[in-house]
Design a protein around this motif. Structure first.
Motif, PDB file in Angstrom:
ATOM      1  N   CYS A   1      -3.431  14.723   3.983  1.00  0.00           N
ATOM      2  CA  CYS A   1      -2.103  14.104   3.912  1.00  0.00           C
ATOM      3  C   CYS A   1      -2.144  12.748   3.199  1.00  0.00           C
ATOM      4  CB  CYS A   1      -1.523  13.933   5.315  1.00  0.00           C
ATOM      5  SG  CYS A   1      -1.219  15.505   6.138  1.00  0.00           S
ATOM      6  N   THR A   2      -3.332  12.339   2.727  1.00  0.00           N
ATOM      7  CA  THR A   2      -3.473  11.042   2.079  1.00  0.00           C
ATOM      8  C   THR A   2      -3.183  11.157   0.582  1.00  0.00           C
ATOM      9  OG1 THR A   2      -5.120  10.371   3.702  1.00  0.00           O
ATOM     10  CG2 THR A   2      -5.060   9.139   1.639  1.00  0.00           C
ATOM     11  N   LEU A   3      -2.126  10.450   0.157  1.00  0.00           N
ATOM     12  CA  LEU A   3      -1.748  10.465  -1.256  1.00  0.00           C
ATOM     13  C   LEU A   3      -2.500   9.388  -2.026  1.00  0.00           C
ATOM     14  CD1 LEU A   3       2.100  10.819  -0.683  1.00  0.00           C
ATOM     15  CD2 LEU A   3       0.540  12.608  -1.458  1.00  0.00           C
ATOM     16  N   ALA A   4      -2.821   8.272  -1.345  1.00  0.00           N
ATOM     17  CA  ALA A   4      -3.575   7.189  -1.985  1.00  0.00           C
ATOM     18  C   ALA A   4      -4.383   6.479  -0.917  1.00  0.00           C
ATOM     19  CB  ALA A   4      -2.622   6.217  -2.672  1.00  0.00           C
ATOM     20  N   GLY A   5      -5.613   6.093  -1.254  1.00  0.00           N
ATOM     21  CA  GLY A   5      -6.487   5.430  -0.292  1.00  0.00           C
ATOM     22  C   GLY A   5      -7.609   6.371   0.122  1.00  0.00           C
ATOM     23  N   ASP A   6      -8.502   5.869   0.961  1.00  0.00           N
ATOM     24  CA  ASP A   6      -9.655   6.657   1.381  1.00  0.00           C
ATOM     25  C   ASP A   6      -9.668   6.790   2.907  1.00  0.00           C
ATOM     26  OD1 ASP A   6     -12.004   7.920   1.805  1.00  0.00           O
ATOM     27  OD2 ASP A   6     -13.281   6.394   0.882  1.00  0.00           O
TER      28      ASP A   6
ATOM     29  N   THR B   1       4.669   7.316   4.067  1.00  0.00           N
ATOM     30  CA  THR B   1       4.551   6.050   4.790  1.00  0.00           C
ATOM     31  C   THR B   1       3.238   5.386   4.385  1.00  0.00           C
ATOM     32  OG1 THR B   1       4.655   5.046   6.986  1.00  0.00           O
ATOM     33  CG2 THR B   1       3.390   7.066   6.803  1.00  0.00           C
ATOM     34  N   GLU B   2       3.166   4.074   4.597  1.00  0.00           N
ATOM     35  CA  GLU B   2       1.929   3.361   4.262  1.00  0.00           C
ATOM     36  C   GLU B   2       1.380   2.694   5.506  1.00  0.00           C
ATOM     37  OE1 GLU B   2       1.908   0.921   0.837  1.00  0.00           O
ATOM     38  OE2 GLU B   2       3.068   2.354  -0.360  1.00  0.00           O
ATOM     39  N   VAL B   3       0.082   2.836   5.725  1.00  0.00           N
ATOM     40  CA  VAL B   3      -0.565   2.256   6.900  1.00  0.00           C
ATOM     41  C   VAL B   3      -2.073   2.188   6.639  1.00  0.00           C
ATOM     42  CG1 VAL B   3      -0.810   4.512   8.048  1.00  0.00           C
ATOM     43  CG2 VAL B   3      -0.810   2.447   9.432  1.00  0.00           C
ATOM     44  N   ALA B   4      -2.683   1.130   7.115  1.00  0.00           N
ATOM     45  CA  ALA B   4      -4.146   0.971   7.050  1.00  0.00           C
ATOM     46  C   ALA B   4      -4.701   1.218   5.644  1.00  0.00           C
ATOM     47  CB  ALA B   4      -4.803   1.925   8.067  1.00  0.00           C
ATOM     48  N   GLY B   5      -3.953   0.789   4.628  1.00  0.00           N
ATOM     49  CA  GLY B   5      -4.420   0.955   3.251  1.00  0.00           C
ATOM     50  C   GLY B   5      -4.247   2.354   2.693  1.00  0.00           C
ATOM     51  N   LEU B   6      -3.540   3.200   3.434  1.00  0.00           N
ATOM     52  CA  LEU B   6      -3.320   4.578   2.974  1.00  0.00           C
ATOM     53  C   LEU B   6      -1.847   4.815   2.688  1.00  0.00           C
ATOM     54  CD1 LEU B   6      -5.334   6.642   5.635  1.00  0.00           C
ATOM     55  CD2 LEU B   6      -6.177   5.696   3.476  1.00  0.00           C
ATOM     56  N   ARG B   7      -1.586   5.712   1.741  1.00  0.00           N
ATOM     57  CA  ARG B   7      -0.226   6.230   1.557  1.00  0.00           C
ATOM     58  C   ARG B   7      -0.254   7.680   2.028  1.00  0.00           C
ATOM     59  NH1 ARG B   7       2.625   7.875  -3.015  1.00  0.00           N
ATOM     60  NH2 ARG B   7       0.866   7.392  -4.379  1.00  0.00           N
ATOM     61  N   LEU B   8       0.599   7.986   3.018  1.00  0.00           N
ATOM     62  CA  LEU B   8       0.519   9.293   3.690  1.00  0.00           C
ATOM     63  C   LEU B   8       1.811  10.081   3.546  1.00  0.00           C
ATOM     64  CD1 LEU B   8      -1.006   8.075   7.095  1.00  0.00           C
ATOM     65  CD2 LEU B   8      -2.249   9.144   5.203  1.00  0.00           C
TER      66      LEU B   8
ATOM     67  N   ALA C   1       1.359   6.483  12.723  1.00  0.00           N
ATOM     68  CA  ALA C   1       2.324   6.353  11.624  1.00  0.00           C
ATOM     69  C   ALA C   1       2.810   7.720  11.166  1.00  0.00           C
ATOM     70  CB  ALA C   1       1.677   5.601  10.460  1.00  0.00           C
ATOM     71  N   LEU C   2       1.898   8.699  11.135  1.00  0.00           N
ATOM     72  CA  LEU C   2       2.305  10.067  10.769  1.00  0.00           C
ATOM     73  C   LEU C   2       3.259  10.635  11.804  1.00  0.00           C
ATOM     74  CD1 LEU C   2      -0.685  12.194   9.413  1.00  0.00           C
ATOM     75  CD2 LEU C   2       1.346  11.406   8.215  1.00  0.00           C
TER      76      LEU C   2
END
Ligand code: ZN
Length: 233
Positions: free
Chosen positions: A134-139, A99-106, A154-155
């Motif tokens: 659990c973050t695949l992309a983003g900080d 899922t994507e949220v707050a600039g992260l891909r989780l 979101a998780l």
């Protein structure tokens, strides 16, 4: 889902005795899902693992869950009872992988992620460390509290069975809050009680008739109960 047979149950109990709770959950989930390659269990979405543990528990010991938690407000022990199906609501729906949220891909958390953050004493630090894993992309480290709450929500939505909580209100002090439920511990507690009961039955029938453990466990529950009743006379 097949219930745990006596010999399997005793073997799991013996293997799980000296393990950490998370390792036990992996052991029991592997028993619940023989279709999963055993070395993949710790990396599967936690919700799927939890659902498999709840189903194995219900098949082996019945769907009703009787538990208790200590009230964080006054320490009073609060009993609760619920049906397994309440916790499995929505567990069979196809789940998105991320899922994507707050600039992260989780991605959803796994047992391996929980084990990695288990030593973190501070709950807030632990939650951030889990999110980072659990973050695949983003900080994830740059999130403020508001964005962190959105990411956690979101998780939760991505994998509802990953974090099972029960709303409770204390009858003594009125404290209202959530109690976390750990399906691995719920299953292990029942399994441990049953293992001790089975060993006691083996002991009594072995003493009375000279049968081996294997022979006693091979008896169906009805025949075993009859022999136990006769031994008691
Ligand atoms: Zn209370």
């Amino acid at each position: 889902m097949q219930p745990l047979a006596g010999p399997t149950l005793l073997a799991l109990w013996e293997r799980g005795l000296s393990r950490h709770a998370l390792d036990r959950s992996a052991l029991l989930a592997a028993a619940a899902r023989p279709d999963w390659p055993a070395d993949t269990v710790v990396d599967r979405p936690l919700g799927a693992v939890n659902a498999s543990l709840l189903r194995l528990r219900a098949a082996s010991f019945g769907p009703r869950i009787d538990g208790h938690v200590d009230c964080p407000g006054c320490g009073q022990r609060l009993a609760f009872a619920l049906d397994t199906q309440v916790l499995l609501d929505g567990a069979d729906q196809d789940m998105a992988a991320e899922t994507e949220v707050a600039g992260l891909r989780l991605r959803p958390p796994s047992l391996r992620d929980l084990a990695a953050v288990a030593a973190e004493a501070d709950a807030a630090h632990g939650a951030r460390a889990l999110l980072a894993r659990c973050t695949l992309a983003g900080d994830a480290a740059r999130l403020d509290e508001e964005a962190l709450a959105r990411a956690e929500a979101a998780l939760e939505q991505l994998d509802p069975q990953a974090d099972l909580a029960l709303a409770l209100q204390c009858t003594d002090c009125g404290h209202a809050g959530n109690a976390q439920l750990d399906p691995g511990s719920l299953l292990w507690d029942e399994l441990e009680v049953r293992a001790h009961a089975l060993l006691a039955e083996v002991h009594r029938l072995a003493c009375a008739y000279g049968w081996t453990e294997e022979q006693v466990l091979a008896l169906g529950p009805a025949r075993r109960a009859c022999y136990l009743a006769m031994v008691a006379i």
